[in-house]
Design a protein around this motif. Structure first.
Motif, mmCIF file in Angstrom:
data_model
loop_
_atom_site.group_PDB
_atom_site.id
_atom_site.type_symbol
_atom_site.label_atom_id
_atom_site.label_comp_id
_atom_site.label_asym_id
_atom_site.label_seq_id
_atom_site.Cartn_x
_atom_site.Cartn_y
_atom_site.Cartn_z
ATOM 1 N N ALA A 51 0.834 -1.207 0.000
ATOM 2 C CA ALA A 51 0.000 0.000 0.000
ATOM 3 C C ALA A 51 0.866 1.254 0.000
ATOM 4 O O ALA A 51 0.595 2.218 -0.719
ATOM 5 C CB ALA A 51 -0.932 -0.002 1.202
ATOM 6 N N GLU A 52 1.923 1.239 0.799
ATOM 7 C CA GLU A 52 2.823 2.399 0.893
ATOM 8 C C GLU A 52 3.504 2.690 -0.447
ATOM 9 O O GLU A 52 3.637 3.842 -0.852
ATOM 10 C CB GLU A 52 3.873 2.108 1.965
ATOM 11 C CG GLU A 52 4.903 3.188 2.152
ATOM 12 C CD GLU A 52 5.954 2.743 3.171
ATOM 13 O OE1 GLU A 52 7.155 2.865 2.870
ATOM 14 O OE2 GLU A 52 5.563 2.268 4.255
ATOM 15 N N LEU A 53 3.936 1.645 -1.136
ATOM 16 C CA LEU A 53 4.621 1.819 -2.421
ATOM 17 C C LEU A 53 3.664 2.207 -3.538
ATOM 18 O O LEU A 53 4.002 3.021 -4.395
ATOM 19 C CB LEU A 53 5.351 0.535 -2.806
ATOM 20 C CG LEU A 53 6.557 0.173 -1.942
ATOM 21 C CD1 LEU A 53 6.997 -1.256 -2.218
ATOM 22 C CD2 LEU A 53 7.696 1.155 -2.173
ATOM 23 N N ALA A 54 2.483 1.630 -3.538
ATOM 24 C CA ALA A 54 1.525 1.886 -4.613
ATOM 25 C C ALA A 54 0.809 3.223 -4.444
ATOM 26 O O ALA A 54 0.419 3.844 -5.422
ATOM 27 C CB ALA A 54 0.503 0.758 -4.688
ATOM 28 N N MET A 55 0.636 3.644 -3.194
ATOM 29 C CA MET A 55 -0.108 4.876 -2.913
ATOM 30 C C MET A 55 0.645 5.714 -1.874
ATOM 31 O O MET A 55 0.156 5.920 -0.762
ATOM 32 C CB MET A 55 -1.510 4.519 -2.400
ATOM 33 C CG MET A 55 -2.326 3.722 -3.384
ATOM 34 S SD MET A 55 -3.834 3.044 -2.653
ATOM 35 C CE MET A 55 -3.167 1.727 -1.636
ATOM 36 N N PRO A 56 1.833 6.193 -2.215
ATOM 37 C CA PRO A 56 2.662 6.891 -1.225
ATOM 38 C C PRO A 56 2.035 8.175 -0.671
ATOM 39 O O PRO A 56 2.394 8.616 0.418
ATOM 40 C CB PRO A 56 3.957 7.183 -1.976
ATOM 41 C CG PRO A 56 3.601 7.121 -3.416
ATOM 42 C CD PRO A 56 2.464 6.147 -3.526
ATOM 43 N N HIS A 57 1.097 8.748 -1.388
ATOM 44 C CA HIS A 57 0.458 9.988 -0.965
ATOM 45 C C HIS A 57 -0.749 9.742 -0.054
ATOM 46 O O HIS A 57 -1.354 10.689 0.441
ATOM 47 C CB HIS A 57 0.042 10.807 -2.187
ATOM 48 C CG HIS A 57 -0.819 10.032 -3.135
ATOM 49 N ND1 HIS A 57 -0.310 9.025 -3.930
ATOM 50 C CD2 HIS A 57 -2.139 10.094 -3.402
ATOM 51 C CE1 HIS A 57 -1.288 8.516 -4.640
ATOM 52 N NE2 HIS A 57 -2.414 9.141 -4.339
ATOM 53 N N LEU A 58 -1.088 8.466 0.160
ATOM 54 C CA LEU A 58 -2.215 8.112 1.025
ATOM 55 C C LEU A 58 -1.709 7.324 2.227
ATOM 56 O O LEU A 58 -0.698 6.646 2.154
ATOM 57 C CB LEU A 58 -3.234 7.265 0.260
ATOM 58 C CG LEU A 58 -3.892 7.934 -0.938
ATOM 59 C CD1 LEU A 58 -4.733 6.931 -1.706
ATOM 60 C CD2 LEU A 58 -4.746 9.104 -0.485
ATOM 61 N N SER A 59 -2.429 7.408 3.314
ATOM 62 C CA SER A 59 -2.070 6.672 4.518
ATOM 63 C C SER A 59 -3.025 5.495 4.671
ATOM 64 O O SER A 59 -4.234 5.672 4.715
ATOM 65 C CB SER A 59 -2.174 7.601 5.727
ATOM 66 O OG SER A 59 -1.852 6.909 6.897
ATOM 67 N N ALA A 60 -2.451 4.294 4.737
ATOM 68 C CA ALA A 60 -3.269 3.085 4.875
ATOM 69 C C ALA A 60 -3.377 2.704 6.346
ATOM 70 O O ALA A 60 -2.381 2.637 7.051
ATOM 71 C CB ALA A 60 -2.651 1.941 4.082
ATOM 72 N N GLU A 61 -4.593 2.454 6.781
ATOM 73 C CA GLU A 61 -4.830 2.062 8.167
ATOM 74 C C GLU A 61 -4.848 0.541 8.272
ATOM 75 O O GLU A 61 -5.642 -0.125 7.608
ATOM 76 C CB GLU A 61 -6.170 2.623 8.650
ATOM 77 C CG GLU A 61 -6.466 2.266 10.078
ATOM 78 C CD GLU A 61 -7.796 2.812 10.558
ATOM 79 O OE1 GLU A 61 -8.281 2.310 11.577
ATOM 80 O OE2 GLU A 61 -8.351 3.726 9.914
ATOM 81 N N PRO A 62 -3.967 -0.027 9.102
ATOM 82 C CA PRO A 62 -3.992 -1.479 9.271
ATOM 83 C C PRO A 62 -5.214 -1.926 10.066
ATOM 84 O O PRO A 62 -5.574 -1.315 11.065
ATOM 85 C CB PRO A 62 -2.699 -1.784 10.031
ATOM 86 C CG PRO A 62 -2.190 -0.496 10.541
ATOM 87 C CD PRO A 62 -2.890 0.609 9.831
#
Length: 81
Positions: A51-62
């Protein structure tokens, strides 16, 4: 790929996985357009890193409920084992 059942084994992404995640980014951006979605991920390292690599401008919540399949006693074994 080793062919082992690694549902909850917390493995790092392979180099191929990193490349795939990075290359997915522009496709995801194209699909999203101007929308800024909520992003959720499994808490395992490989999912969060994807998620971090594909969408670096978004924050993914685990979210624990998104954790991969639990293979139980078969975790780490191949199908033939």
């Amino acid at each position: 790929m080793s062919g082992r059942h690694t549902g909850r084994t917390d493995l790092a992404l392979t180099d191929e996985g990193v490349a795939q995640a990075v290359s997915a980014g522009p496709l995801i951006d194209e699909l999203l357009g101007d929308h800024e979605p909520l992003v959720f991920t499994s808490p395992l390292e490989r999912a969060a890193r994807t998620a971090e690599l594909a969408m670096p401008h978004l924050s993914a919540e685990p979210i624990d409920a998104l954790m991969e399949y639990d293979y139980g006693q078969y975790e780490g074994l191949t199908s033939s084992e």
